[in-house]
Scaffold this motif. Structure first.
Motif: not given
Length: 116
Positions: A3-7, A22, A25, A96, A107-108, A110
């Motif tokens: 799982q990837l989360v960008e910010s 990024c 997890s 990412c 990821g979703q 950004t």
């Protein structure tokens, strides 16, 4: 699964800087490389940069070479994209990505908007 989360996206004036992050997890132990891609309105997704997870070797698209820097923190499972000297044409949604021997993950995204 990874799982990837960008910010870190946002609005910046031309010539300014932003740092994207990024967070990865899940099954990160099998990750071979991570990278950043971007997609501008009406255009296809394009490659920006990548970094190998073990050696940290990097590669960049010609359009960002010398302005963007990709880095990683293996202990935190984080990848960063430092973007300097931003141009209006850098405006896009930045994604990412993670790659292992069998799959790739996204990821979703950004949003990065550079005003001229």
């Amino acid at each position: 699964q990874v799982q990837l989360v960008e910010s870190g996206g946002g609005l910046v004036q031309a010539g300014g800087s932003l740092r994207l992050a990024c967070a990865a997890s899940g099954r990160t132990f099998s990750t071979l490389a991570m990278g950043w891609f971007r997609q501008a309105p009406g255009k296809e997704r394009e490659y920006v940069a990548r970094i190998t997870w073990s050696s940290g070797s990097t590669d960049y698209a010609d359009s960002v070479k010398g302005r963007f820097t990709i880095s990683r923190d293996n202990a935190k499972n984080m990848v960063y994209l430092q973007m300097n000297s931003l141009k209006a044409e850098d405006t896009a949604v930045y994604f990412c990505a993670a790659f292992d021997t069998t799959s790739h993950y996204w990821g979703q995204g950004t949003q990065v908007t550079v005003s001229s």
